[in-house]
Design a protein around this motif. Structure first.
Motif, PDB file in Angstrom:
ATOM      1  N   LEU A 233      32.855  12.973  88.053  1.00 17.16           N
ATOM      2  CA  LEU A 233      32.141  12.039  88.922  1.00 17.16           C
ATOM      3  C   LEU A 233      32.681  12.069  90.343  1.00 17.16           C
ATOM      4  N   ARG A 234      33.985  12.209  90.485  1.00 15.48           N
ATOM      5  CA  ARG A 234      34.576  12.247  91.832  1.00 15.48           C
ATOM      6  C   ARG A 234      34.114  13.463  92.630  1.00 15.48           C
ATOM      7  N   GLU A 235      33.759  14.532  91.923  1.00 18.70           N
ATOM      8  CA  GLU A 235      33.377  15.770  92.592  1.00 18.70           C
ATOM      9  C   GLU A 235      31.881  15.863  92.881  1.00 18.70           C
ATOM     10  N   LEU A 236      31.092  14.918  92.376  1.00 25.15           N
ATOM     11  CA  LEU A 236      29.651  14.930  92.622  1.00 25.15           C
ATOM     12  C   LEU A 236      29.347  14.403  94.011  1.00 25.15           C
ATOM     13  N   ASP A 237      28.229  14.868  94.585  1.00 27.86           N
ATOM     14  CA  ASP A 237      27.818  14.319  95.885  1.00 27.86           C
ATOM     15  C   ASP A 237      27.192  12.939  95.673  1.00 27.86           C
ATOM     16  N   GLU A 238      26.899  12.266  96.776  1.00 26.25           N
ATOM     17  CA  GLU A 238      26.426  10.882  96.697  1.00 26.25           C
ATOM     18  C   GLU A 238      25.109  10.765  95.945  1.00 26.25           C
ATOM     19  N   THR A 239      24.212  11.722  96.148  1.00 24.54           N
ATOM     20  CA  THR A 239      22.916  11.682  95.471  1.00 24.54           C
ATOM     21  C   THR A 239      23.085  11.785  93.960  1.00 24.54           C
ATOM     22  N   GLU A 240      23.942  12.708  93.526  1.00 30.38           N
ATOM     23  CA  GLU A 240      24.165  12.875  92.094  1.00 30.38           C
ATOM     24  C   GLU A 240      24.876  11.664  91.491  1.00 30.38           C
ATOM     25  N   GLN A 241      25.776  11.045  92.257  1.00 29.58           N
ATOM     26  CA  GLN A 241      26.447   9.843  91.770  1.00 29.58           C
ATOM     27  C   GLN A 241      25.453   8.703  91.563  1.00 29.58           C
ATOM     28  N   GLN A 242      24.451   8.622  92.440  1.00 27.36           N
ATOM     29  CA  GLN A 242      23.402   7.610  92.276  1.00 27.36           C
ATOM     30  C   GLN A 242      22.579   7.887  91.025  1.00 27.36           C
ATOM     31  N   MET A 243      22.321   9.156  90.736  1.00 27.87           N
ATOM     32  CA  MET A 243      21.586   9.514  89.525  1.00 27.87           C
ATOM     33  C   MET A 243      22.383   9.130  88.281  1.00 27.87           C
ATOM     34  N   VAL A 244      23.696   9.363  88.317  1.00 25.08           N
ATOM     35  CA  VAL A 244      24.542   8.985  87.196  1.00 25.08           C
ATOM     36  C   VAL A 244      24.480   7.484  86.966  1.00 25.08           C
ATOM     37  N   ALA A 245      24.450   6.713  88.064  1.00 24.36           N
ATOM     38  CA  ALA A 245      24.388   5.259  87.945  1.00 24.36           C
ATOM     39  C   ALA A 245      23.101   4.807  87.262  1.00 24.36           C
ATOM     40  N   GLN A 246      22.039   5.607  87.367  1.00 24.22           N
ATOM     41  CA  GLN A 246      20.758   5.265  86.746  1.00 24.22           C
ATOM     42  C   GLN A 246      20.714   5.659  85.272  1.00 24.22           C
ATOM     43  N   GLY A 247      21.663   6.464  84.830  1.00 21.42           N
ATOM     44  CA  GLY A 247      21.694   6.878  83.428  1.00 21.42           C
ATOM     45  C   GLY A 247      22.331   8.234  83.263  1.00 21.42           C
ATOM     46  N   LEU A 248      23.373   8.305  82.455  1.00 26.32           N
ATOM     47  CA  LEU A 248      24.076   9.563  82.227  1.00 26.32           C
ATOM     48  C   LEU A 248      23.754  10.074  80.827  1.00 26.32           C
ATOM     49  N   HIS A 249      23.626  11.386  80.713  1.00 25.33           N
ATOM     50  CA  HIS A 249      23.299  12.009  79.442  1.00 25.33           C
ATOM     51  C   HIS A 249      24.218  13.195  79.203  1.00 25.33           C
ATOM     52  N   LEU A 250      24.221  13.643  77.970  1.00 27.20           N
ATOM     53  CA  LEU A 250      25.017  14.813  77.611  1.00 27.20           C
ATOM     54  C   LEU A 250      24.091  15.876  77.061  1.00 27.20           C
ATOM     55  N   GLY A 251      24.257  17.088  77.569  1.00 26.32           N
ATOM     56  CA  GLY A 251      23.509  18.221  77.044  1.00 26.32           C
ATOM     57  C   GLY A 251      24.370  19.012  76.083  1.00 26.32           C
ATOM     58  N   VAL A 252      23.853  19.276  74.896  1.00 22.00           N
ATOM     59  CA  VAL A 252      24.555  20.069  73.885  1.00 22.00           C
ATOM     60  C   VAL A 252      23.867  21.431  73.822  1.00 22.00           C
ATOM     61  N   GLY A 290      34.141  22.131  69.214  1.00 17.32           N
ATOM     62  CA  GLY A 290      33.772  23.517  69.456  1.00 17.32           C
ATOM     63  C   GLY A 290      32.420  23.698  70.112  1.00 17.32           C
ATOM     64  N   ARG A 291      31.603  22.637  70.128  1.00 18.93           N
ATOM     65  CA  ARG A 291      30.285  22.741  70.760  1.00 18.93           C
ATOM     66  C   ARG A 291      30.428  22.807  72.283  1.00 18.93           C
ATOM     67  N   THR A 292      29.502  23.507  72.902  1.00 22.00           N
ATOM     68  CA  THR A 292      29.454  23.615  74.358  1.00 22.00           C
ATOM     69  C   THR A 292      28.562  22.514  74.906  1.00 22.00           C
ATOM     70  N   VAL A 293      29.060  21.745  75.881  1.00 26.81           N
ATOM     71  CA  VAL A 293      28.314  20.607  76.416  1.00 26.81           C
ATOM     72  C   VAL A 293      28.383  20.601  77.934  1.00 26.81           C
ATOM     73  N   ARG A 294      27.482  19.831  78.517  1.00 28.38           N
ATOM     74  CA  ARG A 294      27.480  19.639  79.970  1.00 28.38           C
ATOM     75  C   ARG A 294      26.776  18.320  80.258  1.00 28.38           C
ATOM     76  N   PHE A 295      27.317  17.531  81.170  1.00 32.27           N
ATOM     77  CA  PHE A 295      26.681  16.261  81.509  1.00 32.27           C
ATOM     78  C   PHE A 295      25.364  16.519  82.230  1.00 32.27           C
ATOM     79  N   GLN A 296      24.431  15.568  82.079  1.00 32.91           N
ATOM     80  CA  GLN A 296      23.077  15.701  82.617  1.00 32.91           C
ATOM     81  C   GLN A 296      22.662  14.408  83.302  1.00 32.91           C
ATOM     82  N   VAL A 297      21.775  14.538  84.305  1.00 28.75           N
ATOM     83  CA  VAL A 297      21.187  13.375  84.965  1.00 28.75           C
ATOM     84  C   VAL A 297      19.671  13.519  84.968  1.00 28.75           C
ATOM     85  N   ARG A 298      19.007  12.380  85.039  1.00 28.00           N
ATOM     86  CA  ARG A 298      17.549  12.379  85.152  1.00 28.00           C
ATOM     87  C   ARG A 298      17.168  12.699  86.579  1.00 28.00           C
ATOM     88  N   ASP A 299      16.246  13.624  86.722  1.00 24.31           N
ATOM     89  CA  ASP A 299      15.878  14.084  88.061  1.00 24.31           C
ATOM     90  C   ASP A 299      14.396  14.452  88.059  1.00 24.31           C
TER      91      ASP A 299
END
Length: 390
Positions: A233-252, A290-299
């Motif tokens: 979260l600290r490394e995201l830009d302001e726009t992406e941080q706002q998206m996270v605030a609206q809802g964070l998801h995980l991609g498997v 062992g699963r590969t994941v990545r955080f996701q935002v609604r866009d």
């Protein structure tokens, strides 16, 4: 040749709306009896929903009719959310094999037993599935369907609407049900294809789950999961941080062996909680070590581009004459400027004669040759312009 039509009607008299929507949807059939009818009803009173669904099925007189309650409906080139409305889709498929079924789940001492399973025929191409998530273990069923139904693709959605348990209504061949699953297998001389477009895009790095217990992620890339999330979260830009605030998801990741995982390569699961003291993150599914994941935002922009890109590829497989659309209730006005986005995009990209559907509480569709229960997706069952089979 198959013909398709769709209709959507709003009226203080929901029975009149049902009749109107049926008239709109069946008009392109030129007086022919529909072979397959789909009915979706939005209203705060489940009993009103049941009466409207029954009326639509009665008036249409289709060979097979299926449908459910919804928090919003799609038809006539538009979407209507959280207001009384009826959407109807009708198809003339004279050479199709249509087999309706209803599933119910019963808990026993040894686990859950599902009754009413359809017998898989060699010429079955797809199954349309509508479920009440409160009375049926739909996620487990969908995930295990490859074995149970010998790889038959499933497309559909979870009934939605105001109210919790007991509020859903399912329609099948003139009967209104209050639990379980209704559906129809489709095969024979009919051409069907599926499309699943996701509404999220990845942020941050791709990671391996290094510790987990059930839905609780304990370690990501060798770091306590909550601390890893803080770093990202600290490394995201302001726009992406706002998206996270609206809802964070995980991609498997669906393919563990891919060299690179990009948008569309993940199953989207909601992040439903986090515990800073325990260092854990809780998601809406069991994610194994062992699963590969990545955080996701609604866009909205990425969702729009993804749907257009998929339809461009889809057109290479032939034209589309009709389509059923199952759009997440987190899309519509929650993601786009209006509730019409997905159906307008589908009309623009595939130009079907008739397209209707509903805003679902979860969408069912195959990705990478496996059936999945999705979130924030648009899942489409498309019917070809000819009856070439396959």
């Amino acid at each position: 040749m198959p013909d398709f039509g769709d209709g959507l009607a709003q009226d203080a008299d929901l029975l009149a709306a049902a009749e109107n929507a049926v008239a709109q949807a069946t008009a392109p059939l030129g007086g022919r009896r529909p072979d397959l009818l789909a009915v979706f009803v939005c209203h705060p009173d489940p009993d009103e929903v049941g009466r409207a669904g029954a009326r639509a099925m009665e008036v249409a007189g289709a060979r097979v009719a299926v449908g459910c309650s919804a928090g919003g409906v799609i038809g006539d080139g538009r979407g209507v959310e959280a207001r009384p409305a009826v959407a109807v889709w009708a198809a003339a498929l004279p050479d199709a094999t249509l087999t309706p079924f209803r599933l119910d789940a019963t808990r026993t001492e040894t686990g859950m037993v599902v009754g009413g399973m359809p017998h898989r025929s060699d010429d079955d191409a797809v199954a349309l599935l509508l479920a009440d998530p409160y009375t049926f273990p739909i996620q487990g069923f969908v995930e295990q369907s490859g074995d149970v139904l010998r790889g038959l693709p499933l497309v559909g959605g979870l009934a939605s609407g105001p109210g919790g348990p007991g509020a859903a209504r399912l329609f099948l061949d003139g009967v209104v049900h209050e639990r379980g699953v209704v559906g129809v297998t489709i095969g024979g001389d009919v051409r069907v294809r599926t499309l699943v477009s996701q509404g999220c895009r990845p942020v941050g790095p791709t990671m391996t789950v290094t510790a987990a217990e059930g839905p609780h992620l304990q370690g990501l890339a060798g770091v306590p999961a909550y601390r890893k999330l803080e770093q990202i979260l600290r490394e995201l830009d302001e726009t992406e941080q706002q998206m996270v605030a609206q809802g964070l998801h995980l991609g498997v990741a669906m393919d563990e062996y891919a060299d690179d995982h990009r948008q569309g390569d993940f199953l989207i699961r909601g992040v439903v909680g986090a515990d800073p003291e325990e260092g854990t993150i809780t998601v809406g599914d069991v994610v194994e070590v062992g699963r590969t994941v990545r955080f996701q935002v609604r866009d909205a922009a990425s969702a729009d581009a993804d749907l257009d890109w998929l339809m461009t590829r889809f057109r290479g497989g032939g034209g589309t004459a009709g389509a059923l659309l199952f759009s997440c209730n987190g899309r519509g006005r929650s993601m786009f400027p209006d509730a019409d986005h997905d159906v307008v995009a589908l009309q623009r990209g595939l130009a079907p004669q008739g397209v209707a559907g509903f805003f679902a509480a979860g969408e069912i569709g195959p990705v990478a040759a496996r059936n999945h229960l999705h979130a924030f997706t648009a899942s489409v069952l498309a019917f070809g312009e000819d009856e070439a089979g396959g």
